[in-house]
Motif scaffolding. Structure first.
Motif, PDB file in Angstrom:
ATOM      1  N   GLU A 199      32.895  16.675  35.352  1.00 46.91           N
ATOM      2  CA  GLU A 199      34.215  16.158  34.978  1.00 46.91           C
ATOM      3  C   GLU A 199      34.249  14.653  35.164  1.00 46.91           C
ATOM      4  OE1 GLU A 199      37.620  16.949  37.769  1.00 46.91           O
ATOM      5  OE2 GLU A 199      36.226  18.478  38.487  1.00 46.91           O
ATOM      6  N   ARG A 236      36.939  10.885  34.182  1.00 46.23           N
ATOM      7  CA  ARG A 236      38.228  10.357  33.709  1.00 46.23           C
ATOM      8  C   ARG A 236      37.939   9.214  32.730  1.00 46.23           C
ATOM      9  NH1 ARG A 236      43.290  10.091  35.927  1.00 46.23           N
ATOM     10  NH2 ARG A 236      42.592  11.048  37.859  1.00 46.23           N
ATOM     11  N   PHE A 294      39.023  21.637  30.274  1.00 41.75           N
ATOM     12  CA  PHE A 294      40.382  21.387  30.778  1.00 41.75           C
ATOM     13  C   PHE A 294      40.615  19.879  30.644  1.00 41.75           C
ATOM     14  CE2 PHE A 294      38.748  25.023  33.225  1.00 41.75           C
ATOM     15  CZ  PHE A 294      39.692  25.981  32.861  1.00 41.75           C
ATOM     16  N   SER A 295      41.779  19.503  30.119  1.00 44.45           N
ATOM     17  CA  SER A 295      42.018  18.077  29.899  1.00 44.45           C
ATOM     18  C   SER A 295      43.503  17.788  29.842  1.00 44.45           C
ATOM     19  CB  SER A 295      41.366  17.655  28.579  1.00 44.45           C
ATOM     20  OG  SER A 295      41.646  16.303  28.315  1.00 44.45           O
ATOM     21  N   ASP A 296      43.851  16.557  30.258  1.00 47.01           N
ATOM     22  CA  ASP A 296      45.241  16.134  30.096  1.00 47.01           C
ATOM     23  C   ASP A 296      45.363  15.165  28.911  1.00 47.01           C
ATOM     24  OD1 ASP A 296      44.008  13.902  31.091  1.00 47.01           O
ATOM     25  OD2 ASP A 296      45.329  13.634  32.811  1.00 47.01           O
ATOM     26  N   ALA A 297      44.295  15.096  28.087  1.00 51.25           N
ATOM     27  CA  ALA A 297      44.337  14.215  26.908  1.00 51.25           C
ATOM     28  C   ALA A 297      45.460  14.672  25.979  1.00 51.25           C
ATOM     29  CB  ALA A 297      42.998  14.248  26.183  1.00 51.25           C
ATOM     30  N   LEU A 298      46.101  13.727  25.352  1.00 52.86           N
ATOM     31  CA  LEU A 298      47.245  14.047  24.491  1.00 52.86           C
ATOM     32  C   LEU A 298      46.786  14.743  23.205  1.00 52.86           C
ATOM     33  CD1 LEU A 298      49.298  10.763  24.953  1.00 52.86           C
ATOM     34  CD2 LEU A 298      49.847  13.041  25.832  1.00 52.86           C
ATOM     35  N   ASP A 358      37.349  17.916  31.998  1.00 46.11           N
ATOM     36  CA  ASP A 358      36.695  18.816  32.957  1.00 46.11           C
ATOM     37  C   ASP A 358      35.959  19.843  32.091  1.00 46.11           C
ATOM     38  OD1 ASP A 358      36.035  20.730  34.793  1.00 46.11           O
ATOM     39  OD2 ASP A 358      38.035  20.923  35.669  1.00 46.11           O
ATOM     40  N   GLY A 394      42.189  10.050  29.163  1.00 42.32           N
ATOM     41  CA  GLY A 394      42.428  11.363  29.757  1.00 42.32           C
ATOM     42  C   GLY A 394      41.261  11.879  30.583  1.00 42.32           C
TER      43      GLY A 394
END
Length: 334
Positions: free
Chosen positions: A252, A254, A277-281, A261, A258
């Motif tokens: 993983e 950053r 798994f990602s917080d990318a938009l 993972d 974003g």
């Protein structure tokens, strides 16, 4: 029972391992056979090992080091021209493992070196290991092969084995390192030819018989279709990498756009499942990465090519795809 003595003048490990296979599978088992050989710089892994866990694949490719996978089990070893390898084949009913070790010990005695058996499959001089062996048995034949450290480059062993500890959860066998020494430490005049001659002499003396030495070279492949078939298998990517037990690679990082993972499940050296798994938009980016990586060979070039293809097809995502490519390919260094 007749004797047969084979000696390889080829240092390509795929040829020599194929010859071993040919001896084991196809050669008449009604003789005591001795095969002597050595390999150019090679990492040889056991049948159930993971090359990405055991070896620094990148460094090996850069330095033209062979990767070979043998048919038998056990750990990873480094071979170079300072290793002399021996193989004994006997009919099952007259196979005598102790006799094989005695032949090697007697050969070393001829060169002024006192060696003895340590445990079930190693030989040592004093407290230093100079030889390891492995064994294989079939219905009608038994097979014993081993390596003798003559003047091997011990530094290289560390150069190509034991990669950076990647987050690889491997199902397979990890190698154990031992205290080792070269025979050259005990007799500075020893070399592959002298040692081979001494082993051949001890082999003939043990059985009270003699046989001509058959020199094997590339021309042997042409004469023996079965040998050529084994050679093609040994040289094939599918055998060397594709036979790797299932493993997973989890990394993983950053990026400024974003967190990624990434979980790769790898079966037979092909990426079978990708979970990100990602917080990318951009959700589409994550789906496309999954789609692109699934089914790819776990191979830096192939993964790079696939992601390059995605960046070209979707120029608006190219910057993020290139970030992922650089990171993932870098993490695959082994």
């Amino acid at each position: 029972m007749k004797l047969r003595i084979l000696k390889s003048s080829v240092t390509n490990p795929w040829f020599n391992l194929a010859t071993e296979d040919w001896i084991f599978q196809a050669l008449d088992a009604n003789s005591h056979t001795l095969f002597l050989w050595r390999n150019s710089e090679t990492v040889v892994i056991g049948r159930s090992q993971n090359p990405w866990v055991e070896c620094k694949i990148d460094k090996m490719e850069a330095d033209d080091i062979f990767l070979a996978r043998r048919q038998s089990g056990g750990g990873a070893v480094f071979h170079d021209l300072g290793n002399t390898n021996f193989t004994f084949l006997s009919p099952k009913d007259s196979y005598d493992q102790d006799a094989n070790f005695t032949i090697i010990i007697n050969a070393l005695k001829k060169l002024g070196i006192e060696a003895d058996l340590s445990g079930r499959n190693d030989m040592q001089v004093g407290d230093k290991k100079i030889s390891g062996s492995a064994f294989k048995h079939a219905a009608d034949r038994s097979f014993h092969h081993g390596t003798l450290l003559v003047n091997a480059n011990m530094q290289k062993l560390g150069d190509y084995l034991n990669p950076h500890p990647l987050k690889l959860k491997a199902k397979g066998i990890k190698s154990v390192r031992a205290r080792v020494a070269n025979l050259k430490e005990f007799n500075e005049d020893i070399n592959h030819e002298r040692l081979s001659d001494a082993i051949i002499e001890a082999f003939c003396e043990h059985y009270g018989d003699t046989a001509p030495v058959e020199e094997l070279d590339e021309a042997s492949l042409a004469k023996q279709p079965a040998l050529n078939t084994y050679y093609q298998q040994m040289a094939d990517w599918e055998w060397r990498f594709g036979k790797t037990p299932e493993f997973s690679h989890h990394i993983e990082t950053r990026f400024d756009w974003g967190i990624i993972d990434l979980h790769l499940d790898v079966k037979q050296a092909v990426v079978s499942e990708v979970v990100i798994f990602s917080d990318a938009l951009n959700v589409e980016l994550i789906d496309l990465l999954k789609e692109t990586l699934t089914g790819a060979k776990y191979n830096k070039k192939e993964i790079k090519d696939k992601l390059d293809g995605l960046a070209t097809a979707r120029p608006e995502l190219a910057a993020q795809v290139e970030d992922v490519e650089k990171w993932l390919v870098g993490e695959m260094e082994g």
